[in-house]
Write a protein that holds these residues in place. Structure first.
Motif, mmCIF file in Angstrom:
data_model
loop_
_atom_site.group_PDB
_atom_site.id
_atom_site.type_symbol
_atom_site.label_atom_id
_atom_site.label_comp_id
_atom_site.label_asym_id
_atom_site.label_seq_id
_atom_site.Cartn_x
_atom_site.Cartn_y
_atom_site.Cartn_z
ATOM 1 N N ARG A 23 9.774 1.063 -9.146
ATOM 2 C CA ARG A 23 8.787 0.864 -9.987
ATOM 3 C C ARG A 23 7.557 1.580 -9.328
ATOM 4 O O ARG A 23 7.690 2.333 -8.434
ATOM 5 C CB ARG A 23 8.429 -0.528 -9.856
ATOM 6 N N GLY A 24 6.324 1.349 -9.917
ATOM 7 C CA GLY A 24 5.295 2.094 -9.597
ATOM 8 C C GLY A 24 3.818 1.087 -9.396
ATOM 9 O O GLY A 24 4.121 0.138 -9.629
ATOM 10 N N SER A 25 2.813 1.753 -8.750
ATOM 11 C CA SER A 25 1.752 0.923 -8.610
ATOM 12 C C SER A 25 0.507 2.126 -8.845
ATOM 13 O O SER A 25 0.649 3.109 -8.483
ATOM 14 C CB SER A 25 1.742 0.240 -7.529
ATOM 15 N N ALA A 26 -0.725 1.440 -8.953
ATOM 16 C CA ALA A 26 -1.972 2.219 -8.741
ATOM 17 C C ALA A 26 -2.581 1.497 -7.570
ATOM 18 O O ALA A 26 -2.837 0.172 -7.655
ATOM 19 C CB ALA A 26 -2.766 2.155 -9.994
ATOM 20 N N VAL A 27 -3.219 2.341 -6.861
ATOM 21 C CA VAL A 27 -4.147 1.639 -5.722
ATOM 22 C C VAL A 27 -5.411 2.418 -5.511
ATOM 23 O O VAL A 27 -5.514 3.663 -5.457
ATOM 24 C CB VAL A 27 -3.317 2.011 -4.376
ATOM 25 N N ASP A 28 -6.498 1.486 -5.525
ATOM 26 C CA ASP A 28 -7.864 2.295 -5.438
ATOM 27 C C ASP A 28 -8.273 2.440 -4.017
ATOM 28 O O ASP A 28 -7.896 1.394 -3.127
ATOM 29 C CB ASP A 28 -9.006 0.963 -6.030
ATOM 30 N N VAL A 29 -8.914 3.492 -3.742
ATOM 31 C CA VAL A 29 -9.415 3.946 -2.258
ATOM 32 C C VAL A 29 -10.567 4.452 -2.539
ATOM 33 O O VAL A 29 -11.068 5.052 -3.381
ATOM 34 C CB VAL A 29 -8.354 4.670 -1.545
ATOM 35 N N ARG A 30 -11.404 4.109 -1.275
ATOM 36 C CA ARG A 30 -12.856 4.837 -1.203
ATOM 37 C C ARG A 30 -12.649 5.736 -0.548
ATOM 38 O O ARG A 30 -11.851 5.901 0.462
ATOM 39 C CB ARG A 30 -13.725 3.529 -0.995
ATOM 40 N N ARG A 31 -14.015 6.423 -0.728
ATOM 41 C CA ARG A 31 -14.009 7.692 0.238
ATOM 42 C C ARG A 31 -14.120 7.163 1.615
ATOM 43 O O ARG A 31 -14.886 6.324 2.070
ATOM 44 C CB ARG A 31 -15.255 8.195 -0.079
ATOM 45 N N GLY A 32 -13.423 7.944 2.656
ATOM 46 C CA GLY A 32 -13.500 7.454 4.097
ATOM 47 C C GLY A 32 -12.423 6.552 4.483
ATOM 48 O O GLY A 32 -12.291 6.495 5.779
ATOM 49 N N GLN A 33 -11.714 5.914 3.287
ATOM 50 C CA GLN A 33 -10.733 4.816 3.824
ATOM 51 C C GLN A 33 -9.294 5.807 4.128
ATOM 52 O O GLN A 33 -9.096 6.764 3.644
ATOM 53 C CB GLN A 33 -10.288 4.031 2.715
ATOM 54 N N THR A 34 -8.571 5.324 5.219
ATOM 55 C CA THR A 34 -7.438 5.712 5.360
ATOM 56 C C THR A 34 -6.030 5.008 4.790
ATOM 57 O O THR A 34 -6.253 3.761 4.770
ATOM 58 C CB THR A 34 -6.976 6.087 6.728
ATOM 59 N N LEU A 35 -4.913 5.587 4.359
ATOM 60 C CA LEU A 35 -3.840 4.888 4.005
ATOM 61 C C LEU A 35 -2.567 5.491 4.589
ATOM 62 O O LEU A 35 -2.465 6.613 4.676
ATOM 63 C CB LEU A 35 -3.860 4.695 2.557
ATOM 64 N N ARG A 36 -1.755 4.593 4.798
ATOM 65 C CA ARG A 36 -0.357 4.854 5.230
ATOM 66 C C ARG A 36 0.559 4.602 4.145
ATOM 67 O O ARG A 36 0.630 3.589 3.733
ATOM 68 C CB ARG A 36 0.102 4.220 6.124
ATOM 69 N N VAL A 37 1.610 5.509 3.529
ATOM 70 C CA VAL A 37 2.672 5.292 2.812
ATOM 71 C C VAL A 37 3.862 5.397 3.624
ATOM 72 O O VAL A 37 4.182 6.328 4.474
ATOM 73 C CB VAL A 37 2.735 6.531 1.735
ATOM 74 N N VAL A 38 4.279 4.062 3.572
ATOM 75 C CA VAL A 38 5.186 3.868 4.675
ATOM 76 C C VAL A 38 6.749 3.615 4.052
ATOM 77 O O VAL A 38 7.038 3.154 2.967
ATOM 78 C CB VAL A 38 5.012 2.401 5.436
ATOM 79 N N ASN A 39 7.677 4.609 4.560
ATOM 80 C CA ASN A 39 8.986 4.401 4.142
ATOM 81 C C ASN A 39 9.574 3.318 4.955
ATOM 82 O O ASN A 39 10.425 3.554 5.717
ATOM 83 C CB ASN A 39 9.603 5.856 4.102
ATOM 84 N N THR A 40 9.845 2.149 4.284
ATOM 85 C CA THR A 40 10.310 1.185 5.257
ATOM 86 C C THR A 40 11.764 1.465 5.294
ATOM 87 O O THR A 40 12.080 0.885 6.442
ATOM 88 C CB THR A 40 10.167 -0.179 4.169
ATOM 89 N N SER A 41 12.382 1.900 4.269
ATOM 90 C CA SER A 41 13.793 1.872 4.399
ATOM 91 C C SER A 41 14.307 3.191 5.137
ATOM 92 O O SER A 41 15.443 3.212 5.682
ATOM 93 C CB SER A 41 14.463 1.919 3.015
ATOM 94 N N GLY A 42 13.392 4.221 5.067
ATOM 95 C CA GLY A 42 13.960 5.472 5.714
ATOM 96 C C GLY A 42 14.501 6.324 4.710
ATOM 97 O O GLY A 42 14.913 7.423 5.203
ATOM 98 N N GLU A 172 0.084 9.359 6.804
ATOM 99 C CA GLU A 172 -1.101 8.924 6.674
ATOM 100 C C GLU A 172 -2.104 10.043 6.084
ATOM 101 O O GLU A 172 -2.355 11.128 6.618
ATOM 102 C CB GLU A 172 -1.670 8.668 8.112
ATOM 103 N N LEU A 173 -3.013 9.553 5.344
ATOM 104 C CA LEU A 173 -4.130 10.161 4.414
ATOM 105 C C LEU A 173 -5.319 9.259 4.497
ATOM 106 O O LEU A 173 -5.681 8.375 4.523
ATOM 107 C CB LEU A 173 -3.649 10.309 2.941
ATOM 108 N N ARG A 174 -6.350 10.441 4.390
ATOM 109 C CA ARG A 174 -7.811 9.857 4.391
ATOM 110 C C ARG A 174 -8.329 10.314 2.857
ATOM 111 O O ARG A 174 -8.062 11.670 2.791
ATOM 112 C CB ARG A 174 -8.646 10.503 5.507
ATOM 113 N N ALA A 175 -8.924 9.394 2.208
ATOM 114 C CA ALA A 175 -9.676 9.799 1.151
ATOM 115 C C ALA A 175 -10.988 10.601 1.289
ATOM 116 O O ALA A 175 -11.727 9.888 2.005
ATOM 117 C CB ALA A 175 -9.944 8.499 0.357
#
Length: 209
Positions: A23-42, A172-175
């Protein structure tokens, strides 16, 4: 099944989004926020798009990034550009050891039909459309295919491979601007890109305040 989104609290302000398998999703992020995309299963490939908050027609431009960075893979410290050459994301960290693919199109109904699979097969293109219904076209931009190996070998041939089995690896990314990130747990079970038995798995996104 829809993405499961939990807001942070005073003790742990990190927001957590669980994206179900296929499935998919949309995630709002603000300038300066950091986010991690975590590959839970690997083992899971994640198609990632980034659209500017106010104008979905401006988005993470993979061809512009390849031009500006003068290579096809992105590394920590790289600032990624929109299709209008504005900074939108910075790669902060990457524990995967993978050269994440920037060349391959998102899977779609016609691709599955072309290889003899049913047209009812879920796809990253459909996940993008469902997550971002205001996108003006049936064709989304080129995604950044996190955790996907598509090596270009001498002679220009592309060789697909499965992700290494590293549960919990992340990017890990920063917007650098206000963005809507669209992500898809790729359901592709034809090409050898998802690990294990080729079936999709859940993954999660952690957004810091």
């Amino acid at each position: 099944m829809h993405a499961y989104d939990t807001a942070g609290d005073d003790t742990n302000p990190t927001r957590r989004v669980i994206v179900p398998a296929g499935r998919g999703s949309a995630v709002d992020v603000r300038r300066g926020q950091t986010l991690r995309v975590v590959n839970t299963s690997g083992t899971q490939v994640v198609d990632l798009w980034a659209h500017t908050r106010d104008e979905p027609g401006e988005y993470l431009g993979l061809s512009q990034c390849r031009e500006v960075l003068q290579r096809i893979h992105f590394r920590p410290g790289d600032t990624l550009s929109t299709n209008r050459y504005r900074a939108c994301l910075t790669v902060v960290d990457d524990t995967s050891g993978i050269d994440h693919d920037t060349l391959i199109a998102p899977c779609r109904t016609e691709m599955y039909l072309n290889v003899g699979l049913p047209g009812t097969h879920r796809s990253c293109t459909a996940n993008h459309a469902q997550a971002l219904p205001r996108w003006p076209s049936a064709d989304p931009p080129q995604p950044w295919n996190l955790f996907m190996t598509a090596e270009v070998v001498p002679g220009g041939r592309i060789v697909y491979g499965r992700p290494p089995f590293r549960p919990g690896m992340y990017v890990e990314l920063r917007a650098e601007m206000d963005l809507v990130l669209v992500v898809s747990s790729c359901p592709d079970d034809h090409y050898p890109t998802n690990g294990g038995d080729g079936s999709p798995r859940d993954f999660e996104i952690l957004v810091d305040p």
